[in-house]
Design a protein around this motif. Structure first.
Motif, PDB file in Angstrom:
ATOM      1  N   ASP A  24       0.805  -1.219  -0.061  1.00  0.00           N
ATOM      2  CA  ASP A  24      -0.010  -0.146  -0.018  1.00  0.00           C
ATOM      3  C   ASP A  24       0.976   1.231   0.188  1.00  0.00           C
ATOM      4  OD1 ASP A  24      -2.317  -1.286   0.123  1.00  0.00           O
ATOM      5  OD2 ASP A  24      -3.017  -0.690   1.837  1.00  0.00           O
ATOM      6  N   ARG A  26       0.558   3.655  -1.991  1.00  0.00           N
ATOM      7  CA  ARG A  26      -0.064   4.764  -2.464  1.00  0.00           C
ATOM      8  C   ARG A  26      -1.624   4.927  -1.643  1.00  0.00           C
ATOM      9  NH1 ARG A  26      -2.434   3.848  -8.599  1.00  0.00           N
ATOM     10  NH2 ARG A  26      -3.485   1.728  -8.219  1.00  0.00           N
ATOM     11  N   PHE A  27      -2.302   5.862  -1.594  1.00  0.00           N
ATOM     12  CA  PHE A  27      -3.284   6.141  -0.617  1.00  0.00           C
ATOM     13  C   PHE A  27      -4.706   5.587  -1.498  1.00  0.00           C
ATOM     14  CE2 PHE A  27      -7.091   8.570   0.918  1.00  0.00           C
ATOM     15  CZ  PHE A  27      -6.950   8.121   2.076  1.00  0.00           C
ATOM     16  N   ARG A  28      -4.625   5.737  -2.638  1.00  0.00           N
ATOM     17  CA  ARG A  28      -5.943   5.307  -3.379  1.00  0.00           C
ATOM     18  C   ARG A  28      -5.680   4.075  -4.273  1.00  0.00           C
ATOM     19  NH1 ARG A  28      -5.722  11.133  -3.973  1.00  0.00           N
ATOM     20  NH2 ARG A  28      -8.085  11.891  -3.301  1.00  0.00           N
ATOM     21  N   MET A  29      -6.523   3.444  -4.790  1.00  0.00           N
ATOM     22  CA  MET A  29      -6.395   2.327  -5.450  1.00  0.00           C
ATOM     23  C   MET A  29      -6.390   2.562  -7.059  1.00  0.00           C
ATOM     24  SD  MET A  29      -8.752  -0.599  -3.262  1.00  0.00           S
ATOM     25  CE  MET A  29      -8.226  -1.965  -4.522  1.00  0.00           C
ATOM     26  N   GLY A  31      -5.383   5.401 -10.343  1.00  0.00           N
ATOM     27  CA  GLY A  31      -4.625   6.847 -10.594  1.00  0.00           C
ATOM     28  C   GLY A  31      -2.824   6.457 -11.085  1.00  0.00           C
ATOM     29  N   THR A  36       4.282   8.645  -5.997  1.00  0.00           N
ATOM     30  CA  THR A  36       4.348   7.842  -4.832  1.00  0.00           C
ATOM     31  C   THR A  36       5.843   7.350  -4.937  1.00  0.00           C
ATOM     32  OG1 THR A  36       2.376   6.863  -4.882  1.00  0.00           O
ATOM     33  CG2 THR A  36       4.102   5.431  -4.081  1.00  0.00           C
ATOM     34  N   HIS A  60      -3.528  -1.904  -2.871  1.00  0.00           N
ATOM     35  CA  HIS A  60      -3.230  -0.418  -3.504  1.00  0.00           C
ATOM     36  C   HIS A  60      -2.471  -0.418  -4.573  1.00  0.00           C
ATOM     37  CE1 HIS A  60      -5.786   2.233  -0.680  1.00  0.00           C
ATOM     38  NE2 HIS A  60      -6.338   0.821  -0.377  1.00  0.00           N
ATOM     39  N   SER A 190      -5.761   4.706   5.391  1.00  0.00           N
ATOM     40  CA  SER A 190      -6.358   4.335   4.267  1.00  0.00           C
ATOM     41  C   SER A 190      -8.034   4.339   4.122  1.00  0.00           C
ATOM     42  CB  SER A 190      -6.176   2.832   4.224  1.00  0.00           C
ATOM     43  OG  SER A 190      -6.995   2.174   3.114  1.00  0.00           O
ATOM     44  N   GLY A 191      -8.651   4.816   3.218  1.00  0.00           N
ATOM     45  CA  GLY A 191     -10.118   4.853   3.220  1.00  0.00           C
ATOM     46  C   GLY A 191     -10.038   6.506   3.329  1.00  0.00           C
TER      47      GLY A 191
END
Length: 213
Positions: A24, A26-29, A31, A36, A60, A190-191
């Motif tokens: 994980d 990166r923060f989002r799954m 893009g 990063t 992610h 996360s989230g």
């Protein structure tokens, strides 16, 4: 930027043998991955690990990003293992693909090169990997993914852990079929960027003794 600076402030003074990253990145799954990898390049400059930096993919992280992660100086273990030898003793760092979302993990393949008497540290993004652990195949299992729940209430614990294993494997120290394990709350979030009664952490682990050859 603030989080990255805090990482560097904590990591830079430390001299360790091995640095393990549990996925994980990166923060989002979805893009791009440029921001990063740019931050990771700056981060690894401050990691003083004699035997190197090893990592696994999280839910992610797409497989396509693995070469970029390798370029930053991280040895990515995707169902593979690397041996660290010192003074006649051997320790294996075993890493599997994400066992939570992509489910392309293959512990049997990752262990192929290891010896039955060798000391093995398994890194997997999610503690759900315990379903594939048999007996004493590995000695120490290190996981993440849950972030400790991020929001924890006294007497209740995490509201949501996002894994399909008993809660005792979702945060902190645990033991499963003779395997010692630790699931970290992670350094980020996360989230949603929120934590309550569940601080982030960078974990220092000392392996006191492992079998010599």
């Amino acid at each position: 930027k603030g989080l990255s600076n805090r990482f560097v402030k904590i990591i830079d003074p430390l001299d360790v043998d091995i640095c393990l990253l549990g996925g994980d990145f990166r923060f989002r799954m979805f893009g791009g991955f440029y921001r990063t990898t740019h931050k990771l390049r700056q981060f690894v400059k401050h990691v003083h690990a004699k035997e190197g930096i090893f990592g696994v993919l999280g839910n992610h992280d797409c497989l396509e990003f693995a070469p970029e992660l390798e370029d930053t100086g991280i040895c990515m273990l995707i169902n593979d293992a690397e041996c660290v030898e010192r003074n006649g003793a051997r320790l294996w760092i075993v890493g599997v693909d994400d066992p939570h979302y992509y489910k392309c993990h293959d512990l049997e393949k990752a262990l192929e090169k290891t010896g039955s008497d060798d000391y093995k540290i398994l890194i997997a993004h999610s503690p759900e990997i315990i379903r594939d652990c048999k007996g004493n195949e590995v000695n120490l299992c290190l996981c993440g993914h849950t972030h400790g729940g991020q929001i924890r209430f006294p007497g209740i614990g995490a509201v949501y852990t996002h894994v399909r294993v008993p809660r005792r494997y979702t945060y902190g120290l645990w033991e499963y079929c003779g395997i010692k394990g630790y699931t970290t709350s992670g350094a980020g979030s996360s989230g949603v960027p929120v934590r309550f009664n569940c601080p982030p952490e960078i974990v220092l682990i000392t392996v006191c003794r492992f079998k010599t050859v």
